[in-house]
Scaffold this motif. Structure first.
Motif, PDB file in Angstrom:
ATOM      1  N   ILE A   5     -95.534  -2.035 -42.550  1.00 18.26           N
ATOM      2  CA  ILE A   5     -96.185  -0.953 -43.480  1.00 18.26           C
ATOM      3  C   ILE A   5     -96.121  -1.187 -44.841  1.00 18.26           C
ATOM      4  O   ILE A   5     -96.886  -0.619 -45.632  1.00 18.26           O
ATOM      5  CB  ILE A   5     -95.589   0.482 -43.244  1.00 18.26           C
ATOM      6  CG1 ILE A   5     -94.187   0.499 -43.348  1.00 18.26           C
ATOM      7  CG2 ILE A   5     -96.067   0.900 -41.879  1.00 18.26           C
ATOM      8  CD1 ILE A   5     -93.511   1.672 -43.515  1.00 18.26           C
ATOM      9  N   LEU A   6     -95.117  -2.302 -45.361  1.00 18.24           N
ATOM     10  CA  LEU A   6     -94.896  -2.575 -46.608  1.00 18.24           C
ATOM     11  C   LEU A   6     -95.902  -3.447 -47.067  1.00 18.24           C
ATOM     12  O   LEU A   6     -96.320  -3.815 -48.364  1.00 18.24           O
ATOM     13  CB  LEU A   6     -93.543  -3.273 -46.796  1.00 18.24           C
ATOM     14  CG  LEU A   6     -92.239  -2.333 -46.449  1.00 18.24           C
ATOM     15  CD1 LEU A   6     -91.137  -3.140 -46.801  1.00 18.24           C
ATOM     16  CD2 LEU A   6     -92.402  -1.139 -47.628  1.00 18.24           C
ATOM     17  N   ASP A   7     -96.738  -3.883 -46.296  1.00 24.38           N
ATOM     18  CA  ASP A   7     -98.029  -4.802 -46.633  1.00 24.38           C
ATOM     19  C   ASP A   7     -99.251  -3.871 -47.338  1.00 24.38           C
ATOM     20  O   ASP A   7    -100.084  -4.355 -47.821  1.00 24.38           O
ATOM     21  CB  ASP A   7     -98.758  -5.581 -45.486  1.00 24.38           C
ATOM     22  CG  ASP A   7     -97.897  -6.879 -45.350  1.00 24.38           C
ATOM     23  OD1 ASP A   7     -96.926  -7.219 -46.295  1.00 24.38           O
ATOM     24  OD2 ASP A   7     -98.059  -7.655 -44.124  1.00 24.38           O
ATOM     25  N   LYS A   8     -99.209  -2.630 -47.007  1.00 32.48           N
ATOM     26  CA  LYS A   8     -99.967  -1.872 -47.424  1.00 32.48           C
ATOM     27  C   LYS A   8     -99.613  -1.252 -48.843  1.00 32.48           C
ATOM     28  O   LYS A   8     -98.783  -0.743 -49.163  1.00 32.48           O
ATOM     29  CB  LYS A   8    -100.301  -0.384 -46.684  1.00 32.48           C
ATOM     30  CG  LYS A   8    -100.523  -0.594 -45.082  1.00 32.48           C
ATOM     31  CD  LYS A   8    -100.784   0.518 -44.205  1.00 32.48           C
ATOM     32  CE  LYS A   8    -101.121   0.202 -42.952  1.00 32.48           C
ATOM     33  NZ  LYS A   8    -102.382  -0.369 -42.956  1.00 32.48           N
ATOM     34  N   GLU A  57     -94.320  -5.216 -56.903  1.00 33.26           N
ATOM     35  CA  GLU A  57     -95.384  -6.319 -56.372  1.00 33.26           C
ATOM     36  C   GLU A  57     -94.734  -7.591 -56.762  1.00 33.26           C
ATOM     37  O   GLU A  57     -95.193  -8.674 -55.931  1.00 33.26           O
ATOM     38  CB  GLU A  57     -96.732  -6.019 -57.127  1.00 33.26           C
ATOM     39  CG  GLU A  57     -97.227  -4.712 -56.812  1.00 33.26           C
ATOM     40  CD  GLU A  57     -97.726  -4.575 -55.636  1.00 33.26           C
ATOM     41  OE1 GLU A  57     -98.086  -5.455 -54.934  1.00 33.26           O
ATOM     42  OE2 GLU A  57     -97.449  -3.285 -54.985  1.00 33.26           O
ATOM     43  N   LEU A  58     -93.920  -7.941 -57.791  1.00 31.30           N
ATOM     44  CA  LEU A  58     -93.407  -9.222 -58.022  1.00 31.30           C
ATOM     45  C   LEU A  58     -92.600  -9.497 -56.902  1.00 31.30           C
ATOM     46  O   LEU A  58     -92.572 -10.665 -56.340  1.00 31.30           O
ATOM     47  CB  LEU A  58     -92.773  -9.049 -59.420  1.00 31.30           C
ATOM     48  CG  LEU A  58     -92.059 -10.504 -59.713  1.00 31.30           C
ATOM     49  CD1 LEU A  58     -92.958 -11.469 -59.797  1.00 31.30           C
ATOM     50  CD2 LEU A  58     -91.226 -10.349 -61.039  1.00 31.30           C
ATOM     51  N   VAL A  59     -91.419  -8.678 -56.336  1.00 31.43           N
ATOM     52  CA  VAL A  59     -90.647  -8.950 -55.214  1.00 31.43           C
ATOM     53  C   VAL A  59     -91.336  -9.102 -53.938  1.00 31.43           C
ATOM     54  O   VAL A  59     -91.122 -10.044 -53.259  1.00 31.43           O
ATOM     55  CB  VAL A  59     -89.404  -7.764 -55.187  1.00 31.43           C
ATOM     56  CG1 VAL A  59     -88.681  -8.052 -54.096  1.00 31.43           C
ATOM     57  CG2 VAL A  59     -88.835  -7.720 -56.416  1.00 31.43           C
ATOM     58  N   HIS A  60     -92.431  -8.317 -53.621  1.00 37.16           N
ATOM     59  CA  HIS A  60     -93.182  -8.482 -52.621  1.00 37.16           C
ATOM     60  C   HIS A  60     -93.841  -9.667 -52.444  1.00 37.16           C
ATOM     61  O   HIS A  60     -93.889 -10.579 -51.609  1.00 37.16           O
ATOM     62  CB  HIS A  60     -94.368  -7.256 -52.357  1.00 37.16           C
ATOM     63  CG  HIS A  60     -95.103  -7.481 -51.255  1.00 37.16           C
ATOM     64  ND1 HIS A  60     -96.381  -7.809 -51.436  1.00 37.16           N
ATOM     65  CD2 HIS A  60     -94.849  -7.027 -49.942  1.00 37.16           C
ATOM     66  CE1 HIS A  60     -96.787  -7.731 -50.025  1.00 37.16           C
ATOM     67  NE2 HIS A  60     -96.025  -7.244 -49.278  1.00 37.16           N
ATOM     68  N   TYR A  61     -94.467 -10.262 -53.567  1.00 38.38           N
ATOM     69  CA  TYR A  61     -95.074 -11.395 -53.672  1.00 38.38           C
ATOM     70  C   TYR A  61     -94.073 -12.743 -53.451  1.00 38.38           C
ATOM     71  O   TYR A  61     -94.450 -13.767 -52.699  1.00 38.38           O
ATOM     72  CB  TYR A  61     -95.859 -11.691 -55.162  1.00 38.38           C
ATOM     73  CG  TYR A  61     -96.449 -13.128 -55.197  1.00 38.38           C
ATOM     74  CD1 TYR A  61     -97.629 -13.459 -54.512  1.00 38.38           C
ATOM     75  CD2 TYR A  61     -95.832 -13.972 -56.138  1.00 38.38           C
ATOM     76  CE1 TYR A  61     -97.965 -14.864 -54.741  1.00 38.38           C
ATOM     77  CE2 TYR A  61     -96.202 -15.304 -56.527  1.00 38.38           C
ATOM     78  CZ  TYR A  61     -97.464 -15.730 -55.526  1.00 38.38           C
ATOM     79  OH  TYR A  61     -98.048 -16.963 -55.975  1.00 38.38           O
ATOM     80  N   LEU A  66     -91.147 -17.105 -50.378  1.00 36.63           N
ATOM     81  CA  LEU A  66     -90.041 -17.822 -49.894  1.00 36.63           C
ATOM     82  C   LEU A  66     -90.200 -17.829 -48.368  1.00 36.63           C
ATOM     83  O   LEU A  66     -89.548 -18.819 -47.639  1.00 36.63           O
ATOM     84  CB  LEU A  66     -88.811 -16.853 -50.404  1.00 36.63           C
ATOM     85  CG  LEU A  66     -88.362 -16.905 -51.648  1.00 36.63           C
ATOM     86  CD1 LEU A  66     -87.501 -15.772 -51.864  1.00 36.63           C
ATOM     87  CD2 LEU A  66     -87.986 -18.178 -52.160  1.00 36.63           C
ATOM     88  N   ASP A  67     -90.883 -16.845 -47.802  1.00 37.17           N
ATOM     89  CA  ASP A  67     -91.065 -17.005 -46.382  1.00 37.17           C
ATOM     90  C   ASP A  67     -91.828 -18.386 -45.896  1.00 37.17           C
ATOM     91  O   ASP A  67     -91.549 -18.838 -44.834  1.00 37.17           O
ATOM     92  CB  ASP A  67     -91.781 -15.813 -45.669  1.00 37.17           C
ATOM     93  CG  ASP A  67     -91.072 -14.708 -45.805  1.00 37.17           C
ATOM     94  OD1 ASP A  67     -89.671 -14.712 -45.691  1.00 37.17           O
ATOM     95  OD2 ASP A  67     -91.596 -13.471 -45.585  1.00 37.17           O
ATOM     96  N   ILE A  84     -82.042 -14.967 -54.046  1.00 33.45           N
ATOM     97  CA  ILE A  84     -80.960 -14.151 -55.234  1.00 33.45           C
ATOM     98  C   ILE A  84     -81.763 -14.618 -56.560  1.00 33.45           C
ATOM     99  O   ILE A  84     -81.932 -13.950 -57.375  1.00 33.45           O
ATOM    100  CB  ILE A  84     -79.493 -14.805 -55.115  1.00 33.45           C
ATOM    101  CG1 ILE A  84     -79.042 -14.185 -53.912  1.00 33.45           C
ATOM    102  CG2 ILE A  84     -79.037 -14.393 -56.314  1.00 33.45           C
ATOM    103  CD1 ILE A  84     -77.599 -14.494 -53.875  1.00 33.45           C
ATOM    104  N   GLY A  85     -82.206 -15.878 -56.615  1.00 32.10           N
ATOM    105  CA  GLY A  85     -82.840 -16.207 -57.896  1.00 32.10           C
ATOM    106  C   GLY A  85     -84.241 -15.846 -58.139  1.00 32.10           C
ATOM    107  O   GLY A  85     -84.529 -15.353 -59.213  1.00 32.10           O
ATOM    108  N   LEU A  86     -85.032 -15.971 -57.027  1.00 30.26           N
ATOM    109  CA  LEU A  86     -86.332 -15.066 -57.146  1.00 30.26           C
ATOM    110  C   LEU A  86     -86.542 -13.892 -56.809  1.00 30.26           C
ATOM    111  O   LEU A  86     -87.279 -13.414 -57.575  1.00 30.26           O
ATOM    112  CB  LEU A  86     -87.360 -16.140 -56.482  1.00 30.26           C
ATOM    113  CG  LEU A  86     -87.392 -17.737 -56.719  1.00 30.26           C
ATOM    114  CD1 LEU A  86     -88.466 -18.291 -55.681  1.00 30.26           C
ATOM    115  CD2 LEU A  86     -87.912 -17.807 -58.108  1.00 30.26           C
ATOM    116  N   GLY A  87     -85.717 -13.364 -55.702  1.00 34.54           N
ATOM    117  CA  GLY A  87     -86.033 -12.043 -55.600  1.00 34.54           C
ATOM    118  C   GLY A  87     -85.218 -11.007 -56.092  1.00 34.54           C
ATOM    119  O   GLY A  87     -85.697  -9.929 -56.227  1.00 34.54           O
TER     120      GLY A  87
END
Length: 286
Positions: A5-8, A57-61, A66-67, A84-87
């Motif tokens: 649901i977090l993709d919405k 949105e930044l953390v989500h992207y 990273l995935d 840690i660095g990017l997220g």
């Protein structure tokens, strides 16, 4: 059918609206009902929503990126450092810059406010929570589908990856289902060089050197593989190509000399030693 649901976007927006209300009320000495009647509340609240949405949105992207590059099974340490660095670090810096810009717009120096002492530590905790939420939600959905069981077909949408079709069967058209981070892959026996159990989980080693979690028992994996693989013991299966030889140890047991490093001892029992020797001689290396 189940989805992450977090993709919405609207789900993320609802979370942002709630979190922003909580953040804007932190440290306030005036009740919310009174603040709703003031213009200052709406200026502060919508600025918080704007900043929080950008950060979400930044953390989500970044989590999606990273995935695609690192997974938690074969490269967990690199993934942790990158997470840690990017997220966490980059979104936290983004919050500081945006908050500084907000205060400067109204002619206020952020260093002369209590933002860095009271609000920013809370924001940092929320960013960490957001990272954990994005990482764990797909696994929670997969686990829920697994508990439901029953041959149903679901679609899991992983943050940053769109949708991935998923079946509850352990094999599909002669392949084994494995998990690479938050991705699902189906591998044939030709893709594998070993299988082992570690910490109660069945892992498979691919020809590319990846160690992936398999949705199958080691007994099922053994029956799935051809005669070029040998069940060395209860915890390990390996292919002939990577078995260079053996050493006789105590009580007639054999210690297999492997071309690969695995986290379990490659010991053949006395009972299976003769069968292993025969297999080693008869199976040709392809």
């Amino acid at each position: 059918m189940m989805r992450n649901i977090l993709d919405k976007f609207y789900v993320r927006l609802i979370l942002v609206l709630l979190i922003s209300l909580f953040v804007s009320e932190t440290g306030s000495t005036i009740g919310l009902t009174h603040r709703l009647l003031t213009l200052d509340f709406y200026k502060e609240y919508f600025a918080t929503v704007f900043i929080a949405q950008i950060v979400f949105e930044l953390v989500h992207y970044l989590n999606g990126r990273l995935d695609k590059r690192y997974d938690w099974t074969s490269g967990w340490f690199k993934r942790l450092l990158a997470q840690i660095g990017l997220g966490i670090v980059i979104p936290s810096l983004a919050v500081l810059l945006l908050a500084t810009g907000y205060f400067r717009f109204f002619g206020v120096n952020i260093l002369k406010t209590d933002y860095l002492y009271y609000i920013f530590p809370l924001v940092l905790v929320l960013i960490i929570f957001l990272n954990v939420l994005l990482i764990m939600t797909p696994y929670f959905i997969l686990g829920l589908q697994s508990v439901r069981g029953g041959g149903t077909t679901g679609v899991v949408s992983i943050a940053g990856h769109g949708t991935i079709a998923e079946e509850s069967n352990t094999t599909l058209n002669g392949t084994v289902k494995v998990y690479q981070g938050q991705k699902i892959r189906y591998l044939s026996g030709k893709d594998l060089i070993a299988g082992y159990i570690i910490e109660g989980r069945v892992m498979v080693r691919t020809k590319d050197g990846d160690d992936l979690i398999a949705d199958i028992t080691l007994d099922e994996l053994e029956s799935f593989l051809d005669e070029s693989f040998f069940r060395i013991n209860r915890q390990l299966i390996a292919t002939r190509r990577y078995c260079r030889g053996y050493q006789v140890i105590e009580n007639g047991k054999l210690k297999v000399d492997l071309n690969i490093t695995v986290p379990v001892e490659p010991i053949v029992s006395q009972v299976k030693a003769r069968t292993f020797k025969k297999w080693l001689q008869e199976i040709t290396i392809n």
